[in-house]
Design a protein around this motif. Structure first.
Motif, mmCIF file in Angstrom:
data_model
loop_
_atom_site.group_PDB
_atom_site.id
_atom_site.type_symbol
_atom_site.label_atom_id
_atom_site.label_comp_id
_atom_site.label_asym_id
_atom_site.label_seq_id
_atom_site.Cartn_x
_atom_site.Cartn_y
_atom_site.Cartn_z
ATOM 1 N N VAL A 9 -3.047 -10.596 -2.276
ATOM 2 C CA VAL A 9 -3.453 -11.240 -1.019
ATOM 3 C C VAL A 9 -2.257 -11.376 -0.091
ATOM 4 N N PHE A 10 -1.102 -11.740 -0.635
ATOM 5 C CA PHE A 10 0.103 -11.933 0.171
ATOM 6 C C PHE A 10 0.579 -10.618 0.787
ATOM 7 N N VAL A 11 0.626 -9.573 -0.011
ATOM 8 C CA VAL A 11 1.106 -8.276 0.481
ATOM 9 C C VAL A 11 0.051 -7.586 1.327
ATOM 10 N N GLY A 12 -1.207 -7.644 0.870
ATOM 11 C CA GLY A 12 -2.289 -6.935 1.549
ATOM 12 C C GLY A 12 -2.517 -5.577 0.916
ATOM 13 N N VAL A 13 -3.788 -5.259 0.653
ATOM 14 C CA VAL A 13 -4.112 -3.983 0.005
ATOM 15 C C VAL A 13 -3.702 -2.807 0.888
ATOM 16 N N GLU A 14 -3.855 -2.953 2.200
ATOM 17 C CA GLU A 14 -3.484 -1.851 3.098
ATOM 18 C C GLU A 14 -1.998 -1.537 3.007
ATOM 19 N N ALA A 15 -1.163 -2.580 2.970
ATOM 20 C CA ALA A 15 0.281 -2.361 2.851
ATOM 21 C C ALA A 15 0.613 -1.740 1.500
ATOM 22 N N TYR A 16 -0.080 -2.178 0.462
ATOM 23 C CA TYR A 16 0.142 -1.616 -0.874
ATOM 24 C C TYR A 16 -0.202 -0.129 -0.901
ATOM 25 N N GLU A 17 -1.345 0.239 -0.329
ATOM 26 C CA GLU A 17 -1.742 1.649 -0.316
ATOM 27 C C GLU A 17 -0.822 2.470 0.584
ATOM 28 N N ALA A 18 -0.357 1.864 1.694
ATOM 29 C CA ALA A 18 0.573 2.573 2.572
ATOM 30 C C ALA A 18 1.889 2.874 1.866
ATOM 31 N N ALA A 19 2.256 2.043 0.873
ATOM 32 C CA ALA A 19 3.485 2.263 0.109
ATOM 33 C C ALA A 19 3.282 3.240 -1.040
ATOM 34 N N GLY A 20 2.081 3.796 -1.156
ATOM 35 C CA GLY A 20 1.824 4.782 -2.208
ATOM 36 C C GLY A 20 1.050 4.253 -3.387
ATOM 37 N N GLN A 31 -16.370 -5.962 -21.369
ATOM 38 C CA GLN A 31 -15.222 -5.740 -22.244
ATOM 39 C C GLN A 31 -14.615 -4.364 -21.983
ATOM 40 N N ILE A 32 -15.465 -3.369 -21.737
ATOM 41 C CA ILE A 32 -14.971 -2.024 -21.417
ATOM 42 C C ILE A 32 -14.171 -2.056 -20.122
ATOM 43 N N ARG A 33 -14.708 -2.745 -19.095
ATOM 44 C CA ARG A 33 -13.992 -2.842 -17.818
ATOM 45 C C ARG A 33 -12.664 -3.577 -17.996
ATOM 46 N N ARG A 34 -12.680 -4.629 -18.805
ATOM 47 C CA ARG A 34 -11.445 -5.398 -19.012
ATOM 48 C C ARG A 34 -10.373 -4.536 -19.652
ATOM 49 N N MET A 35 -10.746 -3.749 -20.659
ATOM 50 C CA MET A 35 -9.760 -2.915 -21.347
ATOM 51 C C MET A 35 -9.254 -1.793 -20.441
ATOM 52 N N LEU A 36 -10.122 -1.267 -19.584
ATOM 53 C CA LEU A 36 -9.715 -0.174 -18.706
ATOM 54 C C LEU A 36 -8.875 -0.656 -17.528
ATOM 55 N N THR A 37 -8.886 -1.942 -17.255
ATOM 56 C CA THR A 37 -8.124 -2.471 -16.106
ATOM 57 C C THR A 37 -7.077 -3.488 -16.528
ATOM 58 N N GLU A 38 -6.775 -3.586 -17.826
ATOM 59 C CA GLU A 38 -5.876 -4.632 -18.307
ATOM 60 C C GLU A 38 -4.442 -4.461 -17.808
ATOM 61 N N THR A 39 -4.049 -3.266 -17.420
ATOM 62 C CA THR A 39 -2.702 -3.067 -16.890
ATOM 63 C C THR A 39 -2.687 -3.062 -15.361
ATOM 64 N N SER A 40 -3.819 -3.400 -14.752
ATOM 65 C CA SER A 40 -3.918 -3.419 -13.295
ATOM 66 C C SER A 40 -3.991 -4.856 -12.800
ATOM 67 N N VAL A 41 -3.926 -5.015 -11.493
ATOM 68 C CA VAL A 41 -3.939 -6.337 -10.865
ATOM 69 C C VAL A 41 -5.137 -6.413 -9.928
ATOM 70 N N ARG A 42 -5.925 -7.454 -10.046
ATOM 71 C CA ARG A 42 -7.088 -7.610 -9.166
ATOM 72 C C ARG A 42 -6.654 -7.774 -7.716
ATOM 73 N N ALA A 43 -7.487 -7.274 -6.829
ATOM 74 C CA ALA A 43 -7.189 -7.410 -5.400
ATOM 75 C C ALA A 43 -7.263 -8.858 -4.952
ATOM 76 N N SER A 44 -7.910 -9.722 -5.742
ATOM 77 C CA SER A 44 -7.974 -11.144 -5.411
ATOM 78 C C SER A 44 -6.762 -11.909 -5.928
ATOM 79 N N TRP A 74 -8.967 -3.073 -8.116
ATOM 80 C CA TRP A 74 -7.753 -3.365 -8.883
ATOM 81 C C TRP A 74 -6.600 -2.510 -8.367
ATOM 82 N N LEU A 75 -5.405 -3.073 -8.338
ATOM 83 C CA LEU A 75 -4.202 -2.352 -7.948
ATOM 84 C C LEU A 75 -3.575 -1.777 -9.214
ATOM 85 N N GLU A 76 -3.390 -0.463 -9.246
ATOM 86 C CA GLU A 76 -2.955 0.217 -10.461
ATOM 87 C C GLU A 76 -1.456 0.138 -10.721
ATOM 88 N N ASP A 77 -0.658 -0.233 -9.731
ATOM 89 C CA ASP A 77 0.799 -0.187 -9.887
ATOM 90 C C ASP A 77 1.377 -1.598 -9.719
#
Length: 543
Positions: free
Chosen positions: A230-241, A212-225, A256-259
């Motif tokens: 998956v379509f964009v790719g985590v590497e491309a996401y991080e390369a964009a900042g 529950q703590i993890r869920r609340m701390l990541t509720e505004t983020s998007v899982r990498a799965s 989790w992707l924060e943005d």
């Protein structure tokens, strides 16, 4: 009366040659636990002996000392020293610091051994974390710390990760206000303010589980799965900042992707880029959408394409796979059970053959000019392109039907149709890429007045239609059987037709119910596919 204070006399310490020491049978520790003897020997070789041995003189049968000393407390340290002597890292007679218990002591050797083990307190995880931090601050790497304390670098990283928890929460943990599992859950998000906020919400709640703590701390983020990630790719996401959150204490499916806003922008841009490549094929329009609802193609006619033929290489590969598949089937045809390895190989062969057999469709060029495609994502985050759908307004128009007013779909529409070539002249003016029904790039094709035949005046069409409608009403009123058949035809046609040019004059309607709120994968569900399969024959006849 003042109580007399008992005087305590500590056992003396002295250095005893190693070869004068022997293990005691009074040591209560029998089961191996904690650091191994080999690891302890390595540590002694690195930093020396940190703790003296507790020994007792070995007495002869007549009660005299033999010059040997038994070790009831510190047996593992003695075994580690013995290993170093055996490895010739230590001499056979070096002086070993020992605490010598009086042979006549009332305290039994087993008592000493038990007390030494039971009174030992394990290091608090928070103290271990702080010690690791101190070592790192003094220049030691994670690998060096791990090697020094015989733990894995991952454990060191986990303990150091506790530094990302707010100091206030570390104090709560130190006072046993939360469990170690709860504390570790807070490391998933380094925002101290958010950590404290979550704890303030849940500390008096019945649900304080780590998940529950993890869920609340990541509720505004998007899982990498997530399929968008998956379509964009985590590497491309991080390369964009973009920044990531990770959980070092349990599996996090890549983090989790924060943005989310950045992720959605990247998804949109990549979908639009894919739509541009599809537009090269010559489609009149392309609809871009992250999610297509169930029934997205309702009212559109689906083109029938021909599968593209296999190339010579593809044909050869397919024949080779098929030959191997049939050979394995024949070899194991008489057996009750197929070996797991062979069954797996058959599955691989089926998959490879299916990939080759799934051919892209080739459509008629003229049909492509009036049809469109949908560009979207499937449930797994892969690009999905659905080609060959014709809107009712893009259907070819019969000139005669327009002139006598038989087609209400085009009556009164003015000069926007080219009736000489059978379909909309704008089809060749370039593909219109849309999102949400609105163009997202390029200009809409302009209408051209090229001298084509014009429809009849709207007022005349309306008057003639009124005469024909009244006559049909009278005729149907005298034929109930015909009326019933027409009603059935109207209902079936409205349910399964893909074109609005039905030519019917009967006012009866079928209302289609679509769910306004639905999961993105509803159109791919088993039930949806069964409904589509049942309706497919009628739709093909209606087309």
């Amino acid at each position: 009366m003042t109580k007399a204070v008992r005087k305590i006399t500590l056992s003396p310490s002295r250095d005893i040659p190693f070869d004068k020491l022997v293990l005691s049978q009074s040591n209560v520790r029998r089961i191996k636990a904690g650091v191994s003897v080999e690891e302890l020997a390595e540590d002694i070789a690195r930093r020396g002996l940190l703790q003296s041995l507790s020994v007792r003189p070995v007495l002869a049968d007549d009660g005299t000392e033999t010059g040997k000393f038994e070790i009831p407390v510190g047996g593992r340290r003695f075994q580690a020293l013995s290993l170093l002597v055996k490895q010739k890292c230590l001499a056979k007679t070096p002086p070993i610091p020992c605490i010598v218990r009086d042979a006549a002591s009332d305290i039994l050797a087993e008592d000493d051994s038990l007390a030494e083990s039971m009174h030992r307190v394990a290091l608090h995880p928070l103290d271990q974390f702080r010690a690791f931090v101190a070592l790192r601050d003094k220049g030691q790497s994670d690998a060096e710390i791990a090697a020094a304390f015989f733990v894995t670098p991952q454990i060191v990283k986990q303990r150091l990760k506790l530094a990302s928890v707010a100091p206030a929460l570390l104090e709560v943990y130190a006072e046993d206000g939360m469990t170690l599992e709860q504390l570790m859950a807070f490391t998933v998000n380094p925002d101290h303010a958010r950590q404290v906020q979550v704890w303030d919400v849940i500390h008096s709640s019945w649900n304080k589980e780590p998940f529950q703590i993890r869920r609340m701390l990541t509720e505004t983020s998007v899982r990498a799965s997530d399929r968008r990630a998956v379509f964009v790719g985590v590497e491309a996401y991080e390369a964009a900042g973009g920044t990531m959150l990770h959980d070092l204490f349990q599996g996090d499916d890549g983090g989790w992707l924060e943005d989310p806003a950045l992720l959605d922008r990247l998804v949109t841009e990549k979908l639009h880029a894919k739509a541009e490549t599809v537009a090269v094929e010559g489609w009149k329009w392309i609809e871009v959408a992250l999610d297509l609802p169930y029934g997205y193609s309702h009212g559109l006619r689906s083109l029938s394409g021909d599968p593209a033929p296999m190339t010579d290489d593809e044909g050869a590969d397919h024949a080779k796979l098929l030959a191997e598949y049939r050979a394995l089937e024949e070899e194991y045809a008489g057996q009750d059970e197929i070996p797991d390895g062979i069954d797996t190989r058959l599955g691989v062969l089926e998959t490879e053959m299916e990939k080759i057999e799934t051919r892209p469709l080739i459509f008629d060029a003229e049909e492509i000019g009036r049809a469109g495609a949908f560009v979207t994502l499937d449930r797994y985050g892969a690009l999905a392109v659905y080609r060959g759908y014709v809107r009712p307004e893009d259907e070819p128009v019969d000139v005669t039907a327009v002139q006598d007013g038989a087609d209400p779909a085009v009556a009164g529409q003015g000069d926007d149709r080219d009736l000489t070539d059978g379909y909309d002249s704008a089809a060749h003016a370039g593909t219109v890429i849309m999102s949400g029904g609105q163009p997202i790039g390029g200009d809409l094709p302009e209408d051209e007045d090229d001298g084509a035949l014009k429809p009849l005046p709207e007022r005349l069409v309306i008057e003639l239609t009124a005469h024909r409608t009244l006559a049909l009403r009278e005729a149907i009123g005298r034929s109930p059987d015909v009326a019933l058949i027409l009603l059935l035809l109207k209902i079936v046609t409205d349910t399964f037709r893909t074109s609005s040019a039905s030519g019917s004059c009967l006012e009866a309607s079928v209302r289609h119910i679509y769910m306004p709120a639905q999961a993105s994968d509803l159109k791919d569900s088993v039930v949806a596919k069964l409904v589509d399969e049942r309706h497919a024959p009628e739709r093909s006849r209606g087309a």
